[in-house]
Write a protein that holds these residues in place. Structure first.
Motif, PDB file in Angstrom:
ATOM      1  N   GLU A  37       4.304  71.818   8.716  1.00  9.17           N
ATOM      2  CA  GLU A  37       3.818  71.236   7.446  1.00  9.17           C
ATOM      3  C   GLU A  37       4.379  69.964   7.418  1.00  9.17           C
ATOM      4  O   GLU A  37       5.506  69.678   7.589  1.00  9.17           O
ATOM      5  CB  GLU A  37       4.393  72.182   6.415  1.00  9.17           C
ATOM      6  CG  GLU A  37       3.726  72.030   4.982  1.00  9.17           C
ATOM      7  CD  GLU A  37       4.207  72.960   3.791  1.00  9.17           C
ATOM      8  OE1 GLU A  37       4.656  72.500   2.775  1.00  9.17           O
ATOM      9  OE2 GLU A  37       3.978  74.084   4.337  1.00  9.17           O
ATOM     10  N   ASN A  38       3.235  69.089   6.812  1.00 10.04           N
ATOM     11  CA  ASN A  38       3.562  67.701   6.507  1.00 10.04           C
ATOM     12  C   ASN A  38       4.333  67.185   7.800  1.00 10.04           C
ATOM     13  O   ASN A  38       5.517  66.562   7.905  1.00 10.04           O
ATOM     14  CB  ASN A  38       4.669  67.556   5.366  1.00 10.04           C
ATOM     15  CG  ASN A  38       3.880  67.219   4.187  1.00 10.04           C
ATOM     16  OD1 ASN A  38       3.000  66.428   4.094  1.00 10.04           O
ATOM     17  ND2 ASN A  38       4.458  67.800   3.049  1.00 10.04           N
ATOM     18  N   LYS A 194      -2.698  71.152  -2.030  1.00  8.80           N
ATOM     19  CA  LYS A 194      -2.863  72.177  -1.283  1.00  8.80           C
ATOM     20  C   LYS A 194      -2.852  72.117   0.200  1.00  8.80           C
ATOM     21  O   LYS A 194      -3.163  70.901   0.781  1.00  8.80           O
ATOM     22  CB  LYS A 194      -4.316  72.679  -1.611  1.00  8.80           C
ATOM     23  CG  LYS A 194      -4.634  72.800  -3.067  1.00  8.80           C
ATOM     24  CD  LYS A 194      -3.911  73.995  -3.711  1.00  8.80           C
ATOM     25  CE  LYS A 194      -4.150  74.343  -5.343  1.00  8.80           C
ATOM     26  NZ  LYS A 194      -3.190  75.363  -5.937  1.00  8.80           N
ATOM     27  N   LYS A 195      -2.674  73.187   0.832  1.00 11.29           N
ATOM     28  CA  LYS A 195      -2.155  73.223   2.377  1.00 11.29           C
ATOM     29  C   LYS A 195      -3.636  73.204   3.082  1.00 11.29           C
ATOM     30  O   LYS A 195      -4.386  74.139   2.763  1.00 11.29           O
ATOM     31  CB  LYS A 195      -1.320  74.199   2.951  1.00 11.29           C
ATOM     32  CG  LYS A 195       0.000  74.059   2.105  1.00 11.29           C
ATOM     33  CD  LYS A 195       0.929  75.408   2.712  1.00 11.29           C
ATOM     34  CE  LYS A 195       2.391  75.355   2.157  1.00 11.29           C
ATOM     35  NZ  LYS A 195       3.099  76.557   2.468  1.00 11.29           N
ATOM     36  N   CYS A 197      -5.276  72.525   7.143  1.00 13.45           N
ATOM     37  CA  CYS A 197      -4.798  72.991   8.385  1.00 13.45           C
ATOM     38  C   CYS A 197      -5.809  72.296   9.559  1.00 13.45           C
ATOM     39  O   CYS A 197      -7.030  72.224   9.115  1.00 13.45           O
ATOM     40  CB  CYS A 197      -4.768  74.565   8.742  1.00 13.45           C
ATOM     41  SG  CYS A 197      -3.996  74.941  10.448  1.00 13.45           S
ATOM     42  N   VAL A 216      -1.648  68.669   1.591  1.00 10.96           N
ATOM     43  CA  VAL A 216      -0.887  68.830   2.339  1.00 10.96           C
ATOM     44  C   VAL A 216      -1.279  69.260   3.819  1.00 10.96           C
ATOM     45  O   VAL A 216      -1.731  70.357   3.948  1.00 10.96           O
ATOM     46  CB  VAL A 216       0.378  70.069   1.879  1.00 10.96           C
ATOM     47  CG1 VAL A 216       1.567  70.303   2.793  1.00 10.96           C
ATOM     48  CG2 VAL A 216       0.708  69.700   0.638  1.00 10.96           C
ATOM     49  N   VAL A 218      -1.006  70.614   7.516  1.00  4.87           N
ATOM     50  CA  VAL A 218      -0.459  71.630   8.467  1.00  4.87           C
ATOM     51  C   VAL A 218      -1.008  71.545   9.651  1.00  4.87           C
ATOM     52  O   VAL A 218      -2.401  71.885   9.898  1.00  4.87           O
ATOM     53  CB  VAL A 218      -0.586  73.081   7.700  1.00  4.87           C
ATOM     54  CG1 VAL A 218      -0.073  74.000   8.766  1.00  4.87           C
ATOM     55  CG2 VAL A 218      -0.109  73.092   6.311  1.00  4.87           C
ATOM     56  N   VAL A 235      -3.075  78.787   3.954  1.00  6.08           N
ATOM     57  CA  VAL A 235      -3.530  77.595   3.830  1.00  6.08           C
ATOM     58  C   VAL A 235      -4.642  77.946   2.938  1.00  6.08           C
ATOM     59  O   VAL A 235      -5.535  78.966   2.820  1.00  6.08           O
ATOM     60  CB  VAL A 235      -3.871  76.620   5.012  1.00  6.08           C
ATOM     61  CG1 VAL A 235      -2.530  76.601   5.813  1.00  6.08           C
ATOM     62  CG2 VAL A 235      -4.902  77.537   5.729  1.00  6.08           C
TER      63      VAL A 235
END
Length: 320
Positions: A37-38, A194-195, A197, A216, A218, A235
């Motif tokens: 993540e990040n 929000k994540k 991917c 965010v 990923v 995600v």
């Protein structure tokens, strides 16, 4: 004595303080190996890539040498003498490069491009050694001479042209979103905090990380890992080229593509920097595959099942 012992135990249990049961939440599902993540942005110490038209390649050989008769001293002759074309590919992108669970063979639109090249060199499309590479490992595989070509949904960019050569563009894709079918998200603008991917080493993860809404990012090793994380609600969305997402939708009816394309992703075949003769040869093979209808038949076989109308093959652009 047994009866007395049981009574004693019962009595102790009854007279003692009840034992508190541990509070058990829902089990956290494991994330795929390598998920990050990040992620830290790539180093910016190197000078930025000079501007270019990444869709321009080198003019093809004309005429192409006959299969089995590659020119002496050429890269193609060395490949011919080795007895096999070593190609870096994917095995997790349905419709482009994936392993058929019934036959255990690699199949897809990208795999067909590899077989076209092998047929042009050897006269036999099966003289190929497929080497599975990740998105992040594609360029290193070429620079380290582990493969002769990489055919793996790879976007031609000016930065990548600094390290490797590209063929002419053989497919034009664009980045979109994949979300749960019940989601009302249609753009990255709605995914701030929000994540989202994408695959490590892809242009998609860079686009997500640099978006002004601050989603965010990923990153994972393979696109299939993104689909798993979306299915497990780890995600909010995944984002990459619509061609890759089409395969995800074909595999899982509970997800959908959302919103329009927000990037242009021209796919080229990666070739080592020093092998310009191979670039010209591959471009001749690509022109031949379009002229013979091989490109169209391959599209219909794999991507036709997505329901999207077949586009025209990208018009080749050459710098010389």
């Amino acid at each position: 004595m047994l009866a007395l012992l049981l009574v004693g135990v019962t009595g102790c249990a009854g007279g003692g303080k009840p034992v508190d049961l541990a509070t058990v939440d829902s089990v956290q599902r494991p994330v795929p190996v390598g998920a990050e993540e990040n992620p830290a942005p790539p180093s910016t110490s190197a000078a930025p890539a000079p501007k270019c038209d990444p869709t321009e390649s080198l003019r093809p050989l004309d005429p192409l040498p006959e299969p089995g008769r590659m020119p002496a001293g050429s890269t193609m002759k060395a490949i011919q003498d080795s007895g096999k074309l070593i190609a870096g590919v994917d095995q997790n992108t349905f419709l482009f490069g994936f392993r058929n669970p019934t036959t255990n063979l690699l199949e897809g639109f990208d795999i067909d491009r590899v077989r076209d090249i092998a047929r042009a060199i050897f006269g036999d499309e099966n003289k190929v050694q497929f080497k599975v590479v990740t998105s992040a490992g594609r360029i290193d595989a070429l620079k380290n001479k582990q493969v002769h070509v990489v055919v793996r949904t790879m976007t031609a960019t000016c930065a990548r042209w600094q390290d490797i050569n590209f063929s002419a563009i053989y497919y034009q894709a664009g980045q979109r979103l994949l979300v749960d079918r019940a989601s009302d998200v249609t753009s990255l603008d709605q995914l701030g905090g929000k994540k989202v991917c994408a695959a490590k080493g892809s242009t998609s993860i860079k686009t997500i990380a640099e978006h002004e809404a601050d989603p965010v990012p990923v990153q994972v090793d393979n696109w299939s890992d993104c689909l798993v994380m979306l299915q497990q609600d780890q995600v909010e969305a995944m984002s990459t080229d619509d061609t890759i997402l089409s395969g995800m939708v074909a595999q899982d009816p509970n997800v959908k593509m959302a919103g329009p394309r927000f990037t242009q992703e021209p796919y080229g075949i990666g070739i080592p920097k020093e092998n310009e003769d191979m670039v010209r040869f591959v471009n001749g093979v690509l022109e031949q595959s379009v002229a013979s209808g091989s490109w169209a038949r391959s599209y219909d076989r794999w991507l036709g099942r997505t329901g999207e109308p077949r586009p025209k093959p990208p018009a080749p652009r050459y710098r010389d």
